[in-house]
Design a protein around this motif. Structure first.
Motif, short mmCIF file in Angstrom:
data_model
loop_
_atom_site.label_atom_id
_atom_site.label_comp_id
_atom_site.label_asym_id
_atom_site.label_seq_id
_atom_site.Cartn_x
_atom_site.Cartn_y
_atom_site.Cartn_z
N ALA A 8 1.95 -17.14 -8.30
CA ALA A 8 1.95 -16.08 -9.31
C ALA A 8 2.73 -14.86 -8.85
O ALA A 8 3.21 -14.08 -9.67
N LEU A 9 2.87 -14.70 -7.55
CA LEU A 9 3.68 -13.61 -7.02
C LEU A 9 5.13 -14.04 -6.79
O LEU A 9 6.07 -13.29 -7.05
N ALA A 10 5.30 -15.27 -6.31
CA ALA A 10 6.64 -15.74 -5.95
C ALA A 10 7.56 -15.89 -7.17
O ALA A 10 8.75 -15.57 -7.10
N ALA A 59 3.49 -8.19 -9.44
CA ALA A 59 4.11 -8.72 -8.22
C ALA A 59 4.79 -7.60 -7.43
O ALA A 59 4.66 -7.51 -6.21
N GLU A 60 5.51 -6.74 -8.15
CA GLU A 60 6.18 -5.62 -7.50
C GLU A 60 5.18 -4.73 -6.76
O GLU A 60 5.39 -4.36 -5.59
N HIS A 61 4.09 -4.42 -7.43
CA HIS A 61 3.06 -3.56 -6.83
C HIS A 61 2.42 -4.24 -5.62
O HIS A 61 2.24 -3.61 -4.56
N ALA A 62 2.08 -5.51 -5.74
CA ALA A 62 1.42 -6.24 -4.65
C ALA A 62 2.31 -6.32 -3.42
O ALA A 62 1.86 -6.11 -2.28
N ILE A 63 3.58 -6.61 -3.64
CA ILE A 63 4.49 -6.79 -2.51
C ILE A 63 4.81 -5.45 -1.84
O ILE A 63 4.95 -5.36 -0.62
#
Length: 283
Positions: free
Chosen positions: A55-57, A87-91
């Motif tokens: 879901a992030l990749a 995803a941007e926030h998590a990474i």
């Protein structure tokens, strides 16, 4: 003004009128959209329901492409925007996750781009002043309710670019176009999303409440930012409620006097043309 453009899967299928209208409106405002080459599906419900890393990749792959273009990505679909922004926030905030995603993708994530919803790009980057100047035919007399849905503003720590409970950007945009945005309490309620496929009865109930509230508020139309919300509200209606559901860019195009609006409106499940003609006749 120039952005990377991520249309996502919906805008190439069920939400084509959103794609057509956003491209036309961008051109009218001298905004250049550069479609991301070799973009991939954001994963939407399927990925984050089965694998957190996937879901992030998937959305991160698109962010990497945007970084290569050195352009902030503009994402029209609310679900796609939510996945890319999450995803941007998590990474950016978790080094361990960033390393895992970089390992999966085989490339480095620099975090140099900022994902923007199309609504944010138009109302904040382009600005309401520029939009107002481009209006040729005000949508005077059109009463609408602005439906943001749940994915444009939640979770607020990751995706919200304004008040997550009472967003105002689309309301202000409608005023700039000459329409009257009405006050109502369902602007960020969920429409049921992809449950429409597996649990249609639940979605009928959820969309029913939203449609009832729109009619009760006195709206002639609903305005939204999300292809799935638009589809659910027009196809899962009940009680004979036939209220058009526009993408906000369609009404921008109408107010700008763009020639292709009929092409967009023909794709609606609820025919908006009687309402559009009434505005023309009274305008």
């Amino acid at each position: 003004m120039k952005f990377a453009y991520y249309p996502g899967c919906s805008l190439e299928s069920t939400g084509q009128e959103f794609d057509y209208s956003i491209r036309a409106v961008s051109k009218a405002l001298d905004v250049e959209l550069v479609e991301l080459p070799d973009w991939v599906c954001c994963g939407s419900t399927s990925a984050h329901a089965t694998s957190h890393k996937l879901a992030l990749a998937l959305p991160a792959q698109n962010l990497v492409i945007a970084e290569e273009q050195r352009l902030d990505p503009v994402v029209p679909c609310s679900a796609c925007y939510n996945r890319l922004k999450t995803a941007e926030h998590a990474i950016k905030t978790n080094d361990e996750l960033r390393k895992q995603v970089e390992s999966l993708l085989g490339c480095r994530f620099t975090g140099e781009v900022q994902t923007k919803s199309a609504l944010e790009a138009f109302t904040k980057d382009v600005g309401l002043t520029a939009i107002t100047k481009r209006v040729e035919r005000k949508l005077t007399g059109l009463k609408v309710v602005c439906y943001y849905g749940c994915l444009t503003s939640r979770p607020p720590e990751a995706v919200a670019f304004e008040d997550p409970e009472n967003p105002q950007s689309m309301d202000k945009l409608m005023k700039a176009l000459g329409a009257e945005p009405l006050t109502w309490s369902y602007k960020t309620d969920c429409c049921g999303a992809s449950l429409s496929i597996t649990k249609a009865d639940i979605v009928y109930s959820m969309t029913g409440r939203i449609l009832d509230a729109a009619v009760e508020a006195g709206a002639q139309a609903i305005v939204t930012t999300c292809p799935l919300c638009q589809t659910n509200l027009e196809t899962r209606r009940r009680g004979g409620i036939d209220i058009p559901v526009f993408y906000f860019t369609e009404l921008m195009g109408l107010a700008f006097g763009l020639p292709d609006t009929n092409r967009w409106f023909k794709k609606h499940m609820v025919d908006p043309m009687p309402l559009v003609r009434s505005l023309t006749e009274t305008g």
